[in-house]
Design a protein around this motif. Structure first.
Motif, PDB file in Angstrom:
ATOM      1  N   GLU A 169       9.887   0.422 -10.533  1.00 52.70           N
ATOM      2  CA  GLU A 169       9.070   1.374  -9.777  1.00 52.70           C
ATOM      3  C   GLU A 169       8.866   0.903  -8.334  1.00 52.70           C
ATOM      4  N   ILE A 170       8.658  -0.399  -8.164  1.00 53.75           N
ATOM      5  CA  ILE A 170       8.445  -0.937  -6.815  1.00 53.75           C
ATOM      6  C   ILE A 170       9.696  -0.769  -5.966  1.00 53.75           C
ATOM      7  N   GLU A 187      12.506   2.144  -1.621  1.00 49.72           N
ATOM      8  CA  GLU A 187      13.579   3.004  -1.128  1.00 49.72           C
ATOM      9  C   GLU A 187      13.002   4.286  -0.533  1.00 49.72           C
ATOM     10  N   MET A 188      11.965   4.809  -1.174  1.00 48.72           N
ATOM     11  CA  MET A 188      11.322   6.010  -0.634  1.00 48.72           C
ATOM     12  C   MET A 188      10.642   5.712   0.698  1.00 48.72           C
ATOM     13  N   LEU A 189      10.115   4.498   0.836  1.00 49.65           N
ATOM     14  CA  LEU A 189       9.522   4.103   2.112  1.00 49.65           C
ATOM     15  C   LEU A 189      10.573   4.084   3.215  1.00 49.65           C
ATOM     16  N   PHE A 244       0.708   3.801   5.958  1.00 49.89           N
ATOM     17  CA  PHE A 244      -0.484   3.065   5.536  1.00 49.89           C
ATOM     18  C   PHE A 244      -0.855   3.424   4.099  1.00 49.89           C
ATOM     19  N   ARG A 245      -0.863   4.706   3.792  1.00 52.39           N
ATOM     20  CA  ARG A 245      -1.228   5.126   2.437  1.00 52.39           C
ATOM     21  C   ARG A 245      -0.195   4.649   1.424  1.00 52.39           C
ATOM     22  N   ARG A 246       1.084   4.760   1.764  1.00 50.85           N
ATOM     23  CA  ARG A 246       2.130   4.337   0.832  1.00 50.85           C
ATOM     24  C   ARG A 246       2.133   2.818   0.636  1.00 50.85           C
ATOM     25  N   LEU A 247       1.822   2.084   1.698  1.00 50.91           N
ATOM     26  CA  LEU A 247       1.775   0.625   1.576  1.00 50.91           C
ATOM     27  C   LEU A 247       0.599   0.183   0.710  1.00 50.91           C
ATOM     28  N   LEU A 248      -0.499   0.926   0.763  1.00 55.82           N
ATOM     29  CA  LEU A 248      -1.605   0.625  -0.145  1.00 55.82           C
ATOM     30  C   LEU A 248      -1.177   0.841  -1.596  1.00 55.82           C
ATOM     31  N   ASP A 249      -0.471   1.936  -1.849  1.00 53.39           N
ATOM     32  CA  ASP A 249       0.019   2.188  -3.209  1.00 53.39           C
ATOM     33  C   ASP A 249       1.006   1.104  -3.642  1.00 53.39           C
ATOM     34  N   PHE A 274      -6.778  -2.659  -2.790  1.00 54.55           N
ATOM     35  CA  PHE A 274      -5.799  -1.620  -3.106  1.00 54.55           C
ATOM     36  C   PHE A 274      -6.320  -0.637  -4.153  1.00 54.55           C
ATOM     37  N   GLY A 275      -7.504  -0.862  -4.664  1.00 59.71           N
ATOM     38  CA  GLY A 275      -8.058  -0.005  -5.702  1.00 59.71           C
ATOM     39  C   GLY A 275      -8.264  -0.782  -6.997  1.00 59.71           C
ATOM     40  N   ARG A 276      -8.586  -0.052  -8.055  1.00 58.52           N
ATOM     41  CA  ARG A 276      -8.811  -0.682  -9.364  1.00 58.52           C
ATOM     42  C   ARG A 276      -7.478  -1.018 -10.028  1.00 58.52           C
ATOM     43  N   ILE A 277      -7.336  -2.263 -10.435  1.00 62.32           N
ATOM     44  CA  ILE A 277      -6.103  -2.723 -11.087  1.00 62.32           C
ATOM     45  C   ILE A 277      -6.455  -3.191 -12.503  1.00 62.32           C
TER      46      ILE A 277
END
Length: 509
Positions: free
Chosen positions: A11-12, A17-19, A41-46, A90-93
């Protein structure tokens, strides 16, 4: 439920590649820089969330499931995989790690290896939210985290995190070594002043639709702000001080000279609501290790507060108490406003002349008798008489601390700009924001972290705090760090990309 590291890696890679496509694909050719920056910025956080999850999954996979040997000789067999939530920037992990259990005793050894705290909030998130909190209101702090990082952190949680993380501030400063003599100047200066903090009423009164005259919804408790620093001697004349105060706009040479005055060295600021005695006791602990043969003069700057003056003289008998010159100067302005009027063209010249007399040691011989004589004039109004008498009494009481010709000749500081700035910036600008009311514990804990930030000890303190917490929670040494330079949020933590290595065409002018 557990995660498969291979699936996460796929997935990473797909997301990366999408980045690349996001910044080089067809849509990027017509996109604005702002749209790409925000999207990145949003995609790098994800992506960061997935990478952090991968880290936890790999560490959990590599953990042994063999029975866990306890120090007491007890053996805990592997029981199952237990979930833990890590609330990061980055949020809840959520992740699962091996759990060992027997007869009411359970352990998750990976928690100690990762030096996780007793709650779910990451150290990075704690540090960021706390750093914001020492400068802005809690509500603004949580708003910023939600707006830019999509993190929903309540003000209640923020207060709990601050209360917990402020607990090690005193031990941190107790073990911190003093500056070396080579880093110090020759005058050791201490200062103290008070500033009110609006407090929550312990027994809230019945709410009123409209308050009566003089009524307030809260009360204030005095925070005592103290500071200690060293500064180099700077001999000057009364005329130079007056010129710097009143005529620097017309005299560029004087303005340049005042800007070159010695700066305080190794300033340490503190504030507490525990009272004057507690504040000065702590100040004494900070002062003691900074004394030595390299210190040639000791100066205690204070305003005209008798309670503070008497305590400072008793607690620091080897310091020379100096009345902060700014305070009697303000009294002169008040007299000028009352006697001459605020719009009188001669007002500034009159204050400048009286200031020069005061700095030249003529307060007792000229200023006090003149003010008392003016107060007896039949044309003097009751308001003017009150102002003149009050000022004369203030000067008379503080004469032992107003030997300004001697202070200036020795190069001592005579104005407590450091502590005045601390009272305004340290206390007022944060604790007196509109509508704020504080409990003593909540204000005290935030003051401690604010002191850490203002003293330039933020990174060092949080390193210390993490080690202290680890020793309280676990029986193993604090995990070593292979790359300590990445732990601090400083400009040196970031890589500067050499532009010429990537540019085939000239950059736009």
């Amino acid at each position: 439920m557990t995660f498969n590291s291979e699936n996460i890696i796929r997935e990473i890679r797909a997301e990366f590649e999408m980045l690349l496509d996001f910044v080089t694909g067809a849509k990027a050719q017509t996109a604005t820089a702002d749209r790409i920056e925000r999207g990145l910025f949003r995609r790098l956080l994800d992506l960061g969330a997935k990478l952090l999850l991968l880290f936890f999954v790999v560490r959990a996979q590599n953990c042994s499931r063999e029975p866990l040997q306890m120090e007491e000789g007890q053996e805990l067999p592997y029981h199952d995989e237990r979930k833990r939530t890590y609330f990061s920037i980055f949020g809840r992990i959520p992740f699962w790690r091996p759990y060992f259990y027997k007869s009411g005793v359970g352990e998750a050894p990976l928690d100690a290896e990762l030096s996780l705290g007793s709650d779910r909030y990451s150290d990075f998130l704690r540090e960021m939210s706390e750093y914001l909190a020492v400068y802005v209101a809690y509500g603004k702090d949580t708003d910023l985290l939600e707006r830019f990082f999509d993190l929903k952190l309540s003000t209640r949680v923020l207060q709990q995190v601050i209360d917990a993380d402020a607990a090690d501030v005193e031990p941190f400063y107790a073990q911190k070594p003093p500056p070396s003599p080579a880093e110090e100047a020759e005058i050791l200066v201490i200062q103290a002043d008070g500033k009110g903090v609006p407090m929550v009423l312990e027994t809230p009164a019945e709410p009123k639709v409209r308050l009566g005259k003089g009524e307030k919804r809260g009360r204030k408790k005095e925070a005592i702000v103290t500071t200690v620093y060293t500064v180099a001697c700077a001999p000057r004349t009364p005329e130079e001080v007056v010129a710097g105060l009143f005529y620097q706009d017309q005299n560029s040479d004087t303005q340049e000279e005042t800007s070159e005055h010695p700066k305080p060295q190794n300033k340490h600021v503190w504030a507490t609501l525990d009272g004057k005695d507690a504040a000065l006791d702590r100040l004494a602990k900070q002062v003691a290790p900074r004394q030595g043969s390299h210190i040639q003069h000791k100066v205690a700057l204070c305003d005209g507060c008798e309670a503070l003056q008497s305590r400072i003289e008793a607690r620091f008998p080897d310091f020379n108490l100096v009345l902060d010159f700014i305070h009697p100067n303000e009294y002169l302005w008040e007299v000028a406003n009352s006697v001459l009027g605020e719009t009188n063209e001669q007002r500034t010249k009159w204050v400048a002349r009286k200031t020069l007399q005061m700095l030249s040691g003529q307060t007792e011989q000229i200023i006090i008798p003149e003010f008392r004589q003016l107060a007896q004039d039949i044309n003097c109004s009751s308001t003017q008489r009150e102002k003149l008498t009050k000022t004369a009494n203030y000067f008379e009481r503080n004469l032992p601390y107003m030997d300004y010709p001697t202070y200036l000749a020795k190069g001592w500081p005579i104005a407590s700009g450091v502590i005045e700035g601390a009272c305004r910036h340290f206390v007022k600008d944060r604790f007196e924001l509109s509508g704020m009311r504080w409990t003593q514990g909540g204000a005290e804990n935030l003051m401690r972290l604010r002191a850490v930030a203002e003293n330039g000890d933020w990174d060092a303190y949080h390193d210390f705090r993490r080690c202290q917490r680890h020793s309280r929670l676990y029986d193993i040494p604090f995990p070593g760090q292979d790359a300590p330079e990445v732990l601090a949020l400083t400009p040196t933590s970031f890589v500067t990309i050499p532009t010429q290595d990537y540019c085939e065409l000239p950059l736009a002018a």
